[in-house]
Motif scaffolding. Structure first.
Motif, PDB file in Angstrom:
ATOM      1  N   GLY A   1     -14.749 -12.837   0.523  1.00 21.32           N
ATOM      2  CA  GLY A   1     -15.769 -11.797   0.473  1.00 21.32           C
ATOM      3  C   GLY A   1     -15.364 -10.421   0.957  1.00 21.32           C
ATOM      4  N   GLN A   2     -14.151 -10.280   1.462  1.00 17.85           N
ATOM      5  CA  GLN A   2     -13.756  -8.970   1.982  1.00 17.85           C
ATOM      6  C   GLN A   2     -13.627  -7.933   0.865  1.00 17.85           C
ATOM      7  N   MET A   3     -13.093  -8.317  -0.288  1.00 18.91           N
ATOM      8  CA  MET A   3     -12.981  -7.378  -1.405  1.00 18.91           C
ATOM      9  C   MET A   3     -14.372  -7.000  -1.905  1.00 18.91           C
ATOM     10  N   ALA A   4     -15.247  -7.975  -2.036  1.00 17.94           N
ATOM     11  CA  ALA A   4     -16.607  -7.692  -2.507  1.00 17.94           C
ATOM     12  C   ALA A   4     -17.311  -6.731  -1.555  1.00 17.94           C
ATOM     13  N   ALA A   5     -17.178  -6.958  -0.262  1.00 16.12           N
ATOM     14  CA  ALA A   5     -17.808  -6.073   0.723  1.00 16.12           C
ATOM     15  C   ALA A   5     -17.229  -4.662   0.630  1.00 16.12           C
ATOM     16  N   PHE A   6     -15.907  -4.560   0.479  1.00 12.43           N
ATOM     17  CA  PHE A   6     -15.282  -3.246   0.349  1.00 12.43           C
ATOM     18  C   PHE A   6     -15.792  -2.528  -0.896  1.00 12.43           C
ATOM     19  N   LEU A   7     -15.845  -3.232  -2.021  1.00 14.69           N
ATOM     20  CA  LEU A   7     -16.300  -2.604  -3.263  1.00 14.69           C
ATOM     21  C   LEU A   7     -17.753  -2.157  -3.160  1.00 14.69           C
ATOM     22  N   ALA A   8     -18.584  -2.981  -2.547  1.00 12.40           N
ATOM     23  CA  ALA A   8     -19.987  -2.608  -2.362  1.00 12.40           C
ATOM     24  C   ALA A   8     -20.100  -1.365  -1.485  1.00 12.40           C
ATOM     25  N   GLU A   9     -19.315  -1.327  -0.437  1.00 11.23           N
ATOM     26  CA  GLU A   9     -19.327  -0.191   0.492  1.00 11.23           C
ATOM     27  C   GLU A   9     -18.806   1.080  -0.168  1.00 11.23           C
ATOM     28  N   SER A  10     -17.738   0.951  -0.945  1.00 18.01           N
ATOM     29  CA  SER A  10     -17.084   2.129  -1.532  1.00 18.01           C
ATOM     30  C   SER A  10     -17.794   2.641  -2.781  1.00 18.01           C
TER      31      SER A  10
ATOM     32  N   SER B   1       0.831  -1.205   0.000  1.00 21.16           N
ATOM     33  CA  SER B   1       0.000   0.000   0.000  1.00 21.16           C
ATOM     34  C   SER B   1       0.864   1.253   0.000  1.00 21.16           C
ATOM     35  N   ALA B   2       1.936   1.234   0.768  1.00 23.45           N
ATOM     36  CA  ALA B   2       2.833   2.390   0.839  1.00 23.45           C
ATOM     37  C   ALA B   2       3.540   2.631  -0.488  1.00 23.45           C
ATOM     38  N   THR B   3       3.720   1.588  -1.273  1.00 27.01           N
ATOM     39  CA  THR B   3       4.344   1.727  -2.586  1.00 27.01           C
ATOM     40  C   THR B   3       3.365   2.311  -3.598  1.00 27.01           C
ATOM     41  N   TYR B   4       2.133   1.796  -3.634  1.00 26.35           N
ATOM     42  CA  TYR B   4       1.156   2.226  -4.639  1.00 26.35           C
ATOM     43  C   TYR B   4       0.556   3.598  -4.367  1.00 26.35           C
ATOM     44  N   ALA B   5       0.256   3.884  -3.108  1.00 26.77           N
ATOM     45  CA  ALA B   5      -0.469   5.110  -2.779  1.00 26.77           C
ATOM     46  C   ALA B   5       0.214   6.380  -3.295  1.00 26.77           C
ATOM     47  N   PRO B   6       1.503   6.581  -3.075  1.00 25.19           N
ATOM     48  CA  PRO B   6       2.140   7.810  -3.581  1.00 25.19           C
ATOM     49  C   PRO B   6       2.112   7.918  -5.109  1.00 25.19           C
TER      50      PRO B   6
ATOM     51  N   GLY C   1      -5.580   2.157  -1.917  1.00 24.39           N
ATOM     52  CA  GLY C   1      -5.581   2.739  -3.254  1.00 24.39           C
ATOM     53  C   GLY C   1      -6.755   3.670  -3.472  1.00 24.39           C
ATOM     54  N   ALA C   2      -7.916   3.289  -2.976  1.00 25.43           N
ATOM     55  CA  ALA C   2      -9.102   4.139  -3.089  1.00 25.43           C
ATOM     56  C   ALA C   2      -8.902   5.439  -2.320  1.00 25.43           C
ATOM     57  N   GLN C   3      -8.325   5.343  -1.143  1.00 25.65           N
ATOM     58  CA  GLN C   3      -8.053   6.550  -0.353  1.00 25.65           C
ATOM     59  C   GLN C   3      -7.055   7.458  -1.062  1.00 25.65           C
ATOM     60  N   ALA C   4      -6.158   6.868  -1.847  1.00 20.71           N
ATOM     61  CA  ALA C   4      -5.164   7.645  -2.597  1.00 20.71           C
ATOM     62  C   ALA C   4      -5.738   8.226  -3.884  1.00 20.71           C
ATOM     63  N   GLY C   5      -6.927   7.735  -4.304  1.00 24.63           N
ATOM     64  CA  GLY C   5      -7.563   8.292  -5.495  1.00 24.63           C
ATOM     65  C   GLY C   5      -7.821   7.331  -6.633  1.00 24.63           C
ATOM     66  N   ALA C   6      -7.570   6.037  -6.451  1.00 22.83           N
ATOM     67  CA  ALA C   6      -7.842   5.079  -7.531  1.00 22.83           C
ATOM     68  C   ALA C   6      -9.327   5.129  -7.894  1.00 22.83           C
ATOM     69  N   ASP C   7      -9.602   5.006  -9.195  1.00 24.22           N
ATOM     70  CA  ASP C   7     -10.970   5.092  -9.692  1.00 24.22           C
ATOM     71  C   ASP C   7     -11.602   3.729  -9.944  1.00 24.22           C
ATOM     72  N   LEU C   8     -10.779   2.698 -10.053  1.00 28.15           N
ATOM     73  CA  LEU C   8     -11.266   1.369 -10.418  1.00 28.15           C
ATOM     74  C   LEU C   8     -10.332   0.333  -9.814  1.00 28.15           C
ATOM     75  N   ILE C   9     -10.909  -0.773  -9.374  1.00 27.74           N
ATOM     76  CA  ILE C   9     -10.103  -1.886  -8.869  1.00 27.74           C
ATOM     77  C   ILE C   9     -10.210  -3.027  -9.871  1.00 27.74           C
ATOM     78  N   ASN C  10      -9.071  -3.567 -10.271  1.00 30.63           N
ATOM     79  CA  ASN C  10      -9.008  -4.710 -11.179  1.00 30.63           C
ATOM     80  C   ASN C  10      -8.588  -5.919 -10.339  1.00 30.63           C
ATOM     81  N   ASP C  11      -9.559  -6.775 -10.028  1.00 29.01           N
ATOM     82  CA  ASP C  11      -9.313  -7.925  -9.156  1.00 29.01           C
ATOM     83  C   ASP C  11      -9.055  -9.168 -10.000  1.00 29.01           C
TER      84      ASP C  11
END
Length: 91
Positions: free
Chosen positions: A64-73, A14-19, A45-55
């Motif tokens: 189900g944690q990714m699905a729950a996060f995507l639904a929430e976000s 996360s520290a690598t991608y976010a900046p 990544g979402a907090q850093a500004g990513a617009d889309l997640i490619n899983d």
């Protein structure tokens, strides 16, 4: 069944991608897609500004944690196909 990464490795990723995401979003008016199957990395990544997640595991990696996060976000997601072993002899 699935191999989970340590909290330290996720934090490092996360520290690598976010900046990078933040820098691209600050300089260019373009959508940014983050390739990850780890919901913690997707959240950072979402907090850093990513617009889309490619899983690449199609929401099947983390019980189900990714699905729950995507639904929430509300972020869009591209679901990919993957296999543990690349056995594609039947094409």
């Amino acid at each position: 069944m699935w191999r989970f990464c340590s909290a330290q490795r996720i934090a490092s990723t996360s520290a690598t991608y976010a900046p990078v995401i933040e820098a691209v979003k600050a300089r260019f008016d373009v959508p940014v897609s983050l390739d990850t199957y780890k919901y913690e990395v997707a959240r950072a990544g979402a907090q850093a500004g990513a617009d889309l997640i490619n899983d690449i595991w199609g929401l099947k990696y983390d019980e189900g944690q990714m699905a729950a996060f995507l639904a929430e976000s509300g972020l869009p997601c591209c679901l990919m196909h993957n296999r543990r072993q690349a056995e594609y002899g039947d094409f």
